[in-house]
Write a protein that holds these residues in place. Structure first.
Motif, PDB file in Angstrom:
ATOM      1  N   ASP A  32      66.388  35.527  16.608  1.00 43.84           N
ATOM      2  CA  ASP A  32      66.979  35.637  17.935  1.00 43.84           C
ATOM      3  C   ASP A  32      66.048  34.962  18.942  1.00 43.84           C
ATOM      4  OD1 ASP A  32      69.232  37.188  17.182  1.00 43.84           O
ATOM      5  OD2 ASP A  32      67.959  38.963  17.066  1.00 43.84           O
ATOM      6  N   PRO A  90      72.663  35.714  21.637  1.00 44.26           N
ATOM      7  CA  PRO A  90      72.880  37.159  21.451  1.00 44.26           C
ATOM      8  C   PRO A  90      74.278  37.514  20.983  1.00 44.26           C
ATOM      9  CG  PRO A  90      71.732  36.732  23.519  1.00 44.26           C
ATOM     10  CD  PRO A  90      72.179  35.400  22.990  1.00 44.26           C
ATOM     11  N   ARG A  91      75.303  36.767  21.465  1.00 46.37           N
ATOM     12  CA  ARG A  91      76.685  37.121  21.145  1.00 46.37           C
ATOM     13  C   ARG A  91      77.519  35.869  20.929  1.00 46.37           C
ATOM     14  NH1 ARG A  91      78.393  42.183  22.508  1.00 46.37           N
ATOM     15  NH2 ARG A  91      80.402  41.550  23.354  1.00 46.37           N
ATOM     16  N   ARG A 410      71.669  40.301   8.364  1.00 46.47           N
ATOM     17  CA  ARG A 410      71.248  39.915   9.707  1.00 46.47           C
ATOM     18  C   ARG A 410      71.178  38.404   9.845  1.00 46.47           C
ATOM     19  NH1 ARG A 410      72.478  44.435  12.387  1.00 46.47           N
ATOM     20  NH2 ARG A 410      71.870  46.217  11.104  1.00 46.47           N
ATOM     21  N   GLU A 441      79.007  48.695  14.296  1.00 42.43           N
ATOM     22  CA  GLU A 441      78.147  48.577  15.462  1.00 42.43           C
ATOM     23  C   GLU A 441      77.467  47.212  15.511  1.00 42.43           C
ATOM     24  OE1 GLU A 441      78.970  52.709  14.492  1.00 42.43           O
ATOM     25  OE2 GLU A 441      78.150  51.059  13.309  1.00 42.43           O
ATOM     26  N   ALA A 442      77.066  46.714  14.334  1.00 41.25           N
ATOM     27  CA  ALA A 442      76.352  45.435  14.273  1.00 41.25           C
ATOM     28  C   ALA A 442      77.245  44.284  14.715  1.00 41.25           C
ATOM     29  CB  ALA A 442      75.830  45.196  12.863  1.00 41.25           C
ATOM     30  N   ALA A 444      79.931  44.490  16.563  1.00 35.97           N
ATOM     31  CA  ALA A 444      80.283  44.668  17.977  1.00 35.97           C
ATOM     32  C   ALA A 444      79.152  44.186  18.871  1.00 35.97           C
ATOM     33  CB  ALA A 444      80.605  46.136  18.257  1.00 35.97           C
ATOM     34  N   ASP A 445      77.914  44.492  18.491  1.00 36.40           N
ATOM     35  CA  ASP A 445      76.766  44.052  19.283  1.00 36.40           C
ATOM     36  C   ASP A 445      76.696  42.533  19.366  1.00 36.40           C
ATOM     37  OD1 ASP A 445      76.008  46.642  19.738  1.00 36.40           O
ATOM     38  OD2 ASP A 445      74.446  46.685  18.199  1.00 36.40           O
ATOM     39  N   ARG A 446      77.194  41.861  18.321  1.00 36.47           N
ATOM     40  CA  ARG A 446      77.133  40.396  18.284  1.00 36.47           C
ATOM     41  C   ARG A 446      78.396  39.744  18.849  1.00 36.47           C
ATOM     42  NH1 ARG A 446      72.371  37.628  17.855  1.00 36.47           N
ATOM     43  NH2 ARG A 446      70.966  38.746  16.466  1.00 36.47           N
TER      44      ARG A 446
END
Length: 614
Positions: A32, A90-91, A410, A441-442, A444-446
């Motif tokens: 990242d 990040p996304r 990841r 959750e992973a 969605a965070d991305r």
């Protein structure tokens, strides 16, 4: 798990299941922005050179270095050693919050046009037609490369390669070349007759190319890609050996099973024109897909085409021949036993191995993503759980004799987000089924969009969830290619097929299945019916209207309705777990799309969906 199953899986993975050796730098580091990169071997300096040629010196942080702040690919120099560095944003790109779009899901092959099955030309016209109805996207089935001229293996989810395209869908007219002569086909696609005929038509078009056009194609930088040339070589070899009964590269003479061997090199030298033909087919297909997305955007679609990335490839195909070191060997992928499939599922597909991905610096995975994002609008990742784990089965074993194999989740997730960023495209993660812990959750965070499908959007009491309970970041859908249509479910047509195929379930009678369905109809209607009288099973159209209106009311940023539901069709495109007992991937629309969408009931359904964006 029995010991012999574990031993078979470990034996197939080899002695390097972790994909590396202690003390050695990986081929690629995926990070990242600003993330600390651990310094190996006591390196005291690090420089990263981006794709634009600019070099930046990385800041020291503790025992490591800070990754660059800008997303992209870099050549990372650690002292005198170099490796690749990928930095993900990040996304992934997002549909703007507060905007509610709708789209249609189509099976390209089902589109009615001038050929016995739909092509990219029909897709381009479908995009323009749906855009005129207010749609922002068209979701399509996978367009990965199948076997050239082969009509036996036509499932879009069992491709020869995920790095290249299905040349049979190419439409020369989209590339400014003479169109293929029209030919009507039967109501159900006759793939075994249509695929060889299409290959012959494409060959005739290639033979008629003038020198200027051939030179223009040869100048295309993509045509010099070594991986593409190897795929064209596979197709040429397949066309050579298939008439003698070879179903894949394992059946070829042994000298041709090694893509880097002298026999293949000699074949390339001696068959340059044949390989040029297969390169031409890939060029045509790519031009057609790009033209389809261009038609979508020029017609006003905000998103355009959402492509589909299959979970695996045929073990007999191009990827398993040309990318042998990166693929699973001796294993196939599937799903473990669960209440809906007590015997589990063996999809008889292969995919990348975790060790192979690390060893190759994720190069084939990145190439696969770039092919998937070629259209530019979006990409649906089939069985997205495979980014984290896959159920692998030793060759010759049953689906119950498998185990979960972990993947570098990841890293793969970051690369997916990076390639989406580079393409400016959204990502839809097919997340139906048993989810690994923390997966939702992973993603969605991305910024990946999950899926909320009507049939699986159930509450704790087994009722159907209200429209307001759908997630804004999800893609709301009335169904997929693998589920019954709304009209088929309401009328019980799917039960007809289940009974015919022996799939009602152990010790379940048709009467019992009908009783359960009647209860479920009541549960669904209590959610979507708006207090109106419940329609009879033999009159499913009001249920279709209510289901589409229900999906339209959700706060989801994108609602997708299969064309079969817009038309209130009772038959579904595919019945999972069947081959020749159900006409999977063979159904055609009974008329041209603009005619179908002009019908008053269909026009009202698209109008309901269009009003969600108002």
């Amino acid at each position: 798990m029995p010991d012999d199953t574990l031993e078979a899986i470990l034996g197939a993975l080899g002695d390097d299941p972790a994909g590396g050796q202690a003390g050695r730098l990986p081929a690629m580091i995926v990070a990242d922005p600003g993330q600390t990169i651990a310094a190996a071997h006591g390196h005291h300096s690090a420089e990263a050179t981006g794709e634009d040629g600019r070099t930046v010196r990385l800041a020291h942080i503790g025992d490591g270095f800070a990754a660059p702040s800008a997303p992209g690919y870099y050549s990372l120099a650690l002292g005198e050693e170099t490796l690749e560095l990928a930095v993900a944003p990040p996304r992934a790109p997002q549909i703007p919050r507060g905007v509610r779009h709708w789209g249609a899901a189509v099976q390209i092959s089902a589109l009615r046009g001038a050929a016995p099955f739909g092509t990219f030309g029909d897709l381009a016209r479908a995009c323009t037609t749906f855009a005129s109805k207010g749609a922002a996207s068209v979701a399509i089935n996978p367009v990965h490369a199948l076997f050239p001229g082969e009509g036996r293996d036509f499932s879009p989810y069992s491709p020869s390669s995920r790095l290249f395209l299905n040349g049979a869908m190419a439409d020369p007219a989209l590339a400014g070349l003479p169109p293929i002569p029209p030919a009507e086909g039967p109501p159900l696609i006759d793939w075994e007759g249509a695929m060889p005929a299409r290959l012959a038509q494409l060959r005739a078009g290639f033979d008629a190319l003038d020198p200027g056009t051939r030179a223009r194609i040869a100048r295309d930088p993509a045509m010099a890609d070594a991986t593409l040339v190897r795929h064209a070589t596979f197709d040429a070899l397949y066309a050579r050996f298939a008439p003698a009964g070879a179903r894949g590269w394992q059946d070829w003479p042994s000298a041709y099973r090694d893509p880097a061997g002298p026999a293949v090199a000699r074949f390339v030298r001696e068959n340059a024109e044949e390989i040029a033909f297969h390169l031409f087919v890939q060029w045509l297909a790519r031009e057609g897909l790009i033209a389809s997305q261009r038609a979508a955007r020029e017609a006003g679609m905000d998103i355009g085409i959402i492509a589909d990335l299959a979970v695996g490839v045929s073990t007999a195909g191009s990827d398993c021949w040309s990318l042998r070191d990166a693929m699973l060997g001796g294993l196939t992928v599937g799903a473990p036993p669960d209440p809906l499939g007590p015997q589990g599922q063996n999809w008889h597909l292969s995919t990348f191995s975790p060790a192979g991905l690390r060893r190759t610096g994720y190069a084939p995975f990145i190439a696969m993503l770039r092919s998937g994002f070629a259209a530019g609008g979006g990409l649906r990742v089939d069985h997205a759980f495979g980014l984290e784990r896959l159920w692998v089965i030793p060759e010759g074993a049953s689906a119950t004799d498998g185990a979960y194999l972990s993947y570098p989740f990841r890293d793969l997730l970051r690369l997916l987000v990076l390639e989406a960023h580079r393409a400016g495209a959204i990502v839809v993660a097919e997340n139906l089924g048993t989810s690994p812990y923390g997966f939702a959750e992973a993603i969605a965070d991305r910024g990946l969009h999950g899926m909320e499908v009507l049939w699986f959007a159930r509450a704790a009491d087994a009722g159907f969830r209200g429209a307001d309970d759908y997630r804004p970041t999800a893609v709301a859908m009335t169904g997929t290619h693998d589920t019954p249509t709304v009209a088929g479910w309401w009328s019980g047509r799917d039960l007809d097929w289940a009974e015919r195929c022996g799939r009602l379930g152990p010790r379940t009678t048709r009467a019992e299945a009908e009783s359960v369905r009647e209860w479920d109809r009541g549960m669904l209607w209590s959610t979507i019916g708006g207090g109106l009288p419940r329609p009879a099973p033999e009159e499913p159209e009001p249920a279709v209207d209510a289901a589409i209106a229900h999906i339209a009311r959700t706060p989801s940023s994108l609602a997708i309705v299969p064309l079969e539901d817009l038309l209130a069709e009772r038959e579904q495109p595919n019945l999972p777990g069947t081959t020749d007992t159900h006409p999977n991937w063979r159904r055609r629309n009974h008329a041209a799309l603009d005619t179908l969408l002009a019908a008053p009931a269909v026009a009202e359904r698209t109008a309901v969906l269009s009003r969600r964006g108002g």
